[in-house]
Design a protein around this motif. Structure first.
Motif, PDB file in Angstrom:
ATOM      1  N   THR A 128      60.619  -8.496 -54.291  1.00  9.29           N
ATOM      2  CA  THR A 128      61.924  -8.970 -54.656  1.00  9.29           C
ATOM      3  C   THR A 128      62.993  -7.881 -54.690  1.00  9.29           C
ATOM      4  OG1 THR A 128      61.363  -9.248 -56.821  1.00  9.29           O
ATOM      5  CG2 THR A 128      61.454 -11.127 -55.490  1.00  9.29           C
ATOM      6  N   PRO A 129      64.182  -8.269 -54.278  1.00  7.93           N
ATOM      7  CA  PRO A 129      65.365  -7.332 -54.592  1.00  7.93           C
ATOM      8  C   PRO A 129      65.905  -7.236 -55.682  1.00  7.93           C
ATOM      9  CG  PRO A 129      66.354  -8.922 -53.312  1.00  7.93           C
ATOM     10  CD  PRO A 129      64.903  -9.416 -53.686  1.00  7.93           C
ATOM     11  N   TRP A 130      67.078  -6.357 -56.093  1.00 12.84           N
ATOM     12  CA  TRP A 130      67.829  -6.032 -57.408  1.00 12.84           C
ATOM     13  C   TRP A 130      68.859  -6.897 -57.644  1.00 12.84           C
ATOM     14  CZ3 TRP A 130      72.485  -5.116 -55.924  1.00 12.84           C
ATOM     15  CH2 TRP A 130      72.867  -4.255 -54.453  1.00 12.84           C
ATOM     16  N   LYS A 154      55.825  -7.848 -57.165  1.00 10.98           N
ATOM     17  CA  LYS A 154      56.811  -6.301 -57.372  1.00 10.98           C
ATOM     18  C   LYS A 154      58.137  -6.326 -57.527  1.00 10.98           C
ATOM     19  CE  LYS A 154      58.238  -2.989 -54.876  1.00 10.98           C
ATOM     20  NZ  LYS A 154      58.937  -2.490 -56.030  1.00 10.98           N
ATOM     21  N   SER A 157      62.420  -1.516 -57.758  1.00  6.88           N
ATOM     22  CA  SER A 157      62.090  -0.134 -58.644  1.00  6.88           C
ATOM     23  C   SER A 157      63.146  -0.121 -59.950  1.00  6.88           C
ATOM     24  CB  SER A 157      61.995   0.889 -57.755  1.00  6.88           C
ATOM     25  OG  SER A 157      60.772   0.857 -57.279  1.00  6.88           O
ATOM     26  N   GLY A 187      58.312   0.703 -53.267  1.00 10.40           N
ATOM     27  CA  GLY A 187      58.163  -0.285 -52.284  1.00 10.40           C
ATOM     28  C   GLY A 187      57.205   0.364 -51.246  1.00 10.40           C
ATOM     29  N   GLY A 207      64.797  -9.036 -49.046  1.00 14.64           N
ATOM     30  CA  GLY A 207      65.190  -7.988 -49.254  1.00 14.64           C
ATOM     31  C   GLY A 207      65.993  -7.546 -48.028  1.00 14.64           C
ATOM     32  N   GLU A 208      65.972  -6.276 -47.408  1.00 17.34           N
ATOM     33  CA  GLU A 208      66.773  -5.892 -46.259  1.00 17.34           C
ATOM     34  C   GLU A 208      65.977  -6.255 -45.029  1.00 17.34           C
ATOM     35  OE1 GLU A 208      67.731  -1.733 -46.418  1.00 17.34           O
ATOM     36  OE2 GLU A 208      68.644  -2.175 -48.462  1.00 17.34           O
ATOM     37  N   THR A 211      63.274  -3.726 -43.792  1.00 19.31           N
ATOM     38  CA  THR A 211      61.976  -3.816 -44.723  1.00 19.31           C
ATOM     39  C   THR A 211      61.305  -5.138 -44.207  1.00 19.31           C
ATOM     40  OG1 THR A 211      63.419  -3.046 -46.385  1.00 19.31           O
ATOM     41  CG2 THR A 211      61.143  -3.657 -47.180  1.00 19.31           C
ATOM     42  N   GLU A 229      63.185 -13.430 -46.427  1.00 11.44           N
ATOM     43  CA  GLU A 229      64.617 -13.844 -46.788  1.00 11.44           C
ATOM     44  C   GLU A 229      65.286 -12.649 -46.620  1.00 11.44           C
ATOM     45  OE1 GLU A 229      65.594 -16.936 -46.880  1.00 11.44           O
ATOM     46  OE2 GLU A 229      64.128 -18.024 -47.753  1.00 11.44           O
ATOM     47  N   LEU A 230      66.335 -12.315 -45.575  1.00 11.52           N
ATOM     48  CA  LEU A 230      66.658 -10.981 -45.363  1.00 11.52           C
ATOM     49  C   LEU A 230      68.316 -11.199 -45.462  1.00 11.52           C
ATOM     50  CD1 LEU A 230      64.169 -10.368 -42.495  1.00 11.52           C
ATOM     51  CD2 LEU A 230      63.791  -9.966 -44.687  1.00 11.52           C
ATOM     52  N   CYS A 263      73.245 -12.085 -50.695  1.00  9.25           N
ATOM     53  CA  CYS A 263      73.123 -12.414 -49.290  1.00  9.25           C
ATOM     54  C   CYS A 263      73.671 -13.503 -48.711  1.00  9.25           C
ATOM     55  CB  CYS A 263      71.416 -12.552 -49.167  1.00  9.25           C
ATOM     56  SG  CYS A 263      70.889 -14.044 -50.261  1.00  9.25           S
ATOM     57  N   GLU A 364      75.803  -5.543 -42.474  1.00 10.76           N
ATOM     58  CA  GLU A 364      76.025  -6.073 -43.818  1.00 10.76           C
ATOM     59  C   GLU A 364      76.512  -5.131 -44.974  1.00 10.76           C
ATOM     60  OE1 GLU A 364      71.980  -6.941 -45.919  1.00 10.76           O
ATOM     61  OE2 GLU A 364      72.773  -8.771 -46.581  1.00 10.76           O
TER      62      GLU A 364
HETATM   63  P1  NDP Z   1      64.876  -3.645 -50.004  1.00 11.02           P
HETATM   64  O1  NDP Z   1      64.405  -4.408 -48.610  1.00 11.02           O
HETATM   65  O2  NDP Z   1      65.289  -2.235 -50.053  1.00 11.02           O
HETATM   66  O3  NDP Z   1      63.894  -3.835 -51.201  1.00 11.02           O
HETATM   67  C1  NDP Z   1      63.320  -5.176 -51.444  1.00 11.02           C
HETATM   68  C2  NDP Z   1      62.034  -5.072 -52.055  1.00 11.02           C
HETATM   69  O4  NDP Z   1      61.115  -4.657 -51.319  1.00 11.02           O
HETATM   70  C3  NDP Z   1      61.881  -3.995 -53.496  1.00 11.02           C
HETATM   71  O5  NDP Z   1      61.087  -4.315 -54.279  1.00 11.02           O
HETATM   72  C4  NDP Z   1      61.452  -2.795 -52.692  1.00 11.02           C
HETATM   73  O6  NDP Z   1      60.816  -1.925 -53.521  1.00 11.02           O
HETATM   74  C5  NDP Z   1      60.353  -3.334 -51.857  1.00 11.02           C
HETATM   75  N1  NDP Z   1      59.853  -2.602 -50.656  1.00 11.02           N
HETATM   76  C6  NDP Z   1      60.694  -1.754 -49.953  1.00 11.02           C
HETATM   77  N2  NDP Z   1      60.154  -0.991 -49.127  1.00 11.02           N
HETATM   78  C7  NDP Z   1      58.817  -1.683 -48.833  1.00 11.02           C
HETATM   79  C8  NDP Z   1      57.634  -1.576 -48.214  1.00 11.02           C
HETATM   80  N3  NDP Z   1      57.690  -0.782 -47.217  1.00 11.02           N
HETATM   81  N4  NDP Z   1      56.751  -2.587 -48.407  1.00 11.02           N
HETATM   82  C9  NDP Z   1      56.823  -3.471 -49.259  1.00 11.02           C
HETATM   83  N5  NDP Z   1      57.929  -3.681 -50.346  1.00 11.02           N
HETATM   84  C10 NDP Z   1      58.740  -2.756 -49.925  1.00 11.02           C
HETATM   85  O7  NDP Z   1      66.067  -4.385 -50.512  1.00 11.02           O
HETATM   86  P2  NDP Z   1      67.186  -4.259 -51.562  1.00 11.02           P
HETATM   87  O8  NDP Z   1      66.412  -4.217 -52.729  1.00 11.02           O
HETATM   88  O9  NDP Z   1      67.916  -3.199 -51.047  1.00 11.02           O
HETATM   89  O10 NDP Z   1      68.066  -5.616 -51.728  1.00 11.02           O
HETATM   90  C11 NDP Z   1      69.044  -5.921 -50.850  1.00 11.02           C
HETATM   91  C12 NDP Z   1      69.033  -6.642 -49.822  1.00 11.02           C
HETATM   92  O11 NDP Z   1      68.140  -7.875 -50.061  1.00 11.02           O
HETATM   93  C13 NDP Z   1      70.127  -6.950 -48.816  1.00 11.02           C
HETATM   94  O12 NDP Z   1      69.976  -6.904 -47.316  1.00 11.02           O
HETATM   95  C14 NDP Z   1      70.332  -8.454 -48.825  1.00 11.02           C
HETATM   96  O13 NDP Z   1      71.001  -9.269 -48.012  1.00 11.02           O
HETATM   97  C15 NDP Z   1      68.647  -8.880 -49.006  1.00 11.02           C
HETATM   98  N6  NDP Z   1      68.860 -10.194 -49.878  1.00 11.02           N
HETATM   99  C16 NDP Z   1      68.506 -11.354 -49.070  1.00 11.02           C
HETATM  100  C17 NDP Z   1      68.306 -12.703 -49.638  1.00 11.02           C
HETATM  101  C18 NDP Z   1      67.953 -14.003 -48.790  1.00 11.02           C
HETATM  102  O14 NDP Z   1      67.684 -15.075 -49.363  1.00 11.02           O
HETATM  103  N7  NDP Z   1      67.969 -13.870 -47.590  1.00 11.02           N
HETATM  104  C19 NDP Z   1      68.759 -12.821 -50.944  1.00 11.02           C
HETATM  105  C20 NDP Z   1      68.935 -11.696 -51.732  1.00 11.02           C
HETATM  106  C21 NDP Z   1      69.141 -10.406 -51.167  1.00 11.02           C
HETATM  107  P3  NDP Z   1      61.827  -0.501 -54.234  1.00 11.02           P
HETATM  108  O15 NDP Z   1      62.772  -1.331 -55.088  1.00 11.02           O
HETATM  109  O16 NDP Z   1      60.787   0.010 -54.833  1.00 11.02           O
HETATM  110  O17 NDP Z   1      62.560  -0.020 -52.978  1.00 11.02           O
END
Ligand code: NDP
Length: 460
Positions: A128-130, A154, A157, A187, A207-208, A211, A229-230, A263, A364
């Protein structure tokens, strides 16, 4: 200071056993919590624990699982005040929003407690993201546990504190050891292990898009289930016959809430020519009324942005738009004053005369900027709205319900709000089209994503 431990196989790992990082408040850089940084080895141990716990949990009667989930929801509510405070301190959002997030996450556990016994996928990795570290985790944890799967979570971070407290409350409700596990760490290391290791049969990720693309490619190696969910780039269409006052208030709320770091935030505003002046004036008025400050203070509508990187990206997209001819109507800079000096604050910003050559209309931004572009016909607005690689949410305001429904059918998005600026509901599917993701969370779709389908045929 608060200490955030990893939870593996029913044990809270002592913080001293690992490298330790300090999580700081984005409003003033004050330290909030110490968190241990996990490794691939921790991720493997957690997966093994979840695998060991899976037979017991998946065969636990659904009534018992429901009872435990309701107890977990009660414990989360009981601890909501303290978890919300930690969330505001680590992520920045105002306390009232943090509290709403924790209570909503408890509600998700209650909702999924009411689902039944099925064939389940096995061990799930929940990543999950922050921006909504608790809510987005609860969307995965609820159906995962209700379905009878075990998991390793997870959290992000840089905001793992409240999410870990949420899982700890669930564990404290009396779930068997190994059913819920949390590992911390990068991650690229810990997250990657959860994705690559054959023990996990399902990856639920928010997340992104980049990713998510990588995760999907890795999951292909073991044909794992994924729900992704990106990113999003959500359009907000204001038709000539819309209630302009309501549309402007809804637009400001959805563009700037959580500092645009949602998002489904409004990222592009398309306004009918004939109402553009009126709408723009009202949007600026609504925007300038928002109170910005440290999220722990009373009566604050907006906190700081989560990080300096997010703020710099927002500024870069804004500069690109201004260089290409956009007009700045309000905001566009950091607020002034001592209270803002150490935090990642930025004023909510409205731009006029935007077009699709600008990054802000295509990529974005994940920041508090509402760029406005004008249109002549609703057809043109829908074409512009669909001219994007993303397809998470879209909004349209009109007083003609036929226009609204026709537009909703043609808009390429997983959720469409007609005269409403929200597309999230516990009972309804949430997810994206195109590069915004695959699979659905929430509602019974969210539960199904943790289930396998089996045809059992008896020859009698
Ligand atoms: P990231 O993709 O950078 O990170 C999300 C999670 O994935 C974090 O826990 C991260 O760890 C982990 N991660 C990173 N790299 C890897 C990998 N190679 N393998 C497995 N896990 C990994 O996203 P952000 O945290 O920057 O979040 C913002 C993004 O989330 C935006 O793009 C937003 O649009 C999207 N989002 C989408 C939503 C939806 O429902 N569609 C809702 C909310 C947000 P670490 O923190 O250690 O990097």
């Amino acid at each position: 200071m608060h200490q955030t431990h990893m939870i593996i196989d029913g044990e809270q790992l002592p913080i001293s056993s690992h490298k330790v990082e300090t999580i700081c408040n984005p409003a003033n850089q004050e330290p909030v919590a110490l968190v241990s940084v996990g490794t691939r080895q921790d991720a493997r141990m957690a997966l093994e624990a979840a695998k060991k716990a899976f037979p017991l949990w998946s065969e636990t009667a659904c009534e018992k699982r429901a009872e435990l989930l309701h107890s977990a929801a009660d414990l989360v509510r009981e601890r909501a005040k303290s978890i919300a405070r930690l969330l505001t301190q680590e992520q920045g959002k105002p306390l009232k929003n943090a509290r709403a997030e924790i209570l909503s996450s408890a509600g998700i556990l209650d909702y999924y407690a009411e689902e039944g016994r099925r064939n389940v996928v096995g061990v799930a990795a929940l990543i999950t993201p922050w921006n909504y570290p608790v809510d987005l985790l609860s969307w995965k944890v609820g159906p995962c546990l209700a379905a009878g799967c075990t998991f390793v979570a997870k959290p992000p971070s840089r905001a793992p504190v409240a999410a870990t407290e949420f899982v700890r409350a669930i564990y404290d409700a009396g779930l068997p050891a190994g059913v819920v596990n949390v590992v911390h760490g990068p991650g690229s290391e810990v997250g990657a292990e959860l994705v690559e290791n054959p023990i996990s049969r399902k990856i639920a990720f928010t997340g992104e898009t980049e990713t998510g693309r990588w995760i999907m490619a890795q999951a292909a190696l073991h044909i794992k289930r994924v729900s992704l969910e990106l990113g999003g780039q959500s359009p907000f269409i204001v038709c000539g016959d819309a209630d302009i006052e309501k549309a402007a208030a809804a637009c400001a709320q959805r563009a700037f809430s959580n500092m645009g770091q949602i998002c489904i935030s409004v990222n592009r505003v398309y306004v009918a020519d004939e109402v553009a002046e009126e709408f723009t004036d009202r949007l600026v008025h609504q925007t300038e009324r928002l109170r910005i400050g440290n999220g722990l203070k009373e009566n604050v509508d907006l906190g700081p942005m989560f990080s300096n990187e997010q703020r710099e990206k927002t500024k870069e997209h804004m500069k690109d738009a201004l260089d290409r001819g956009a007009e700045l109507l309000c905001g566009g800079r950091e607020p002034e004053g001592e209270a803002f000096e150490k935090g990642y604050f930025f004023l909510p910003t409205v731009l006029d005369r935007a077009d699709h050559k600008m990054k802000i209309m295509r990529e974005e931004t994940f920041g508090p900027v509402a760029p406005i572009m004008r249109f002549e016909t609703v057809d043109e607005a829908i074409k512009l709205a669909n001219d994007s690689n993303y397809g998470l949410a879209a909004y349209i305001y009109t007083s003609d319900i036929a226009t609204g429904i026709q537009a909703a059918e043609r808009l390429e998005a997983g959720g469409v709000g007609v005269n409403i600026n929200n597309v999230m509901d516990y009972q309804m599917p949430f997810g994206g089209w195109k590069e915004s993701g695959i699979g659905r969370e929430l509602g019974h779709y969210g539960l199904e994503s943790f289930l396998e389908i089996k045809h059992i045929r008896l020859g009698i």
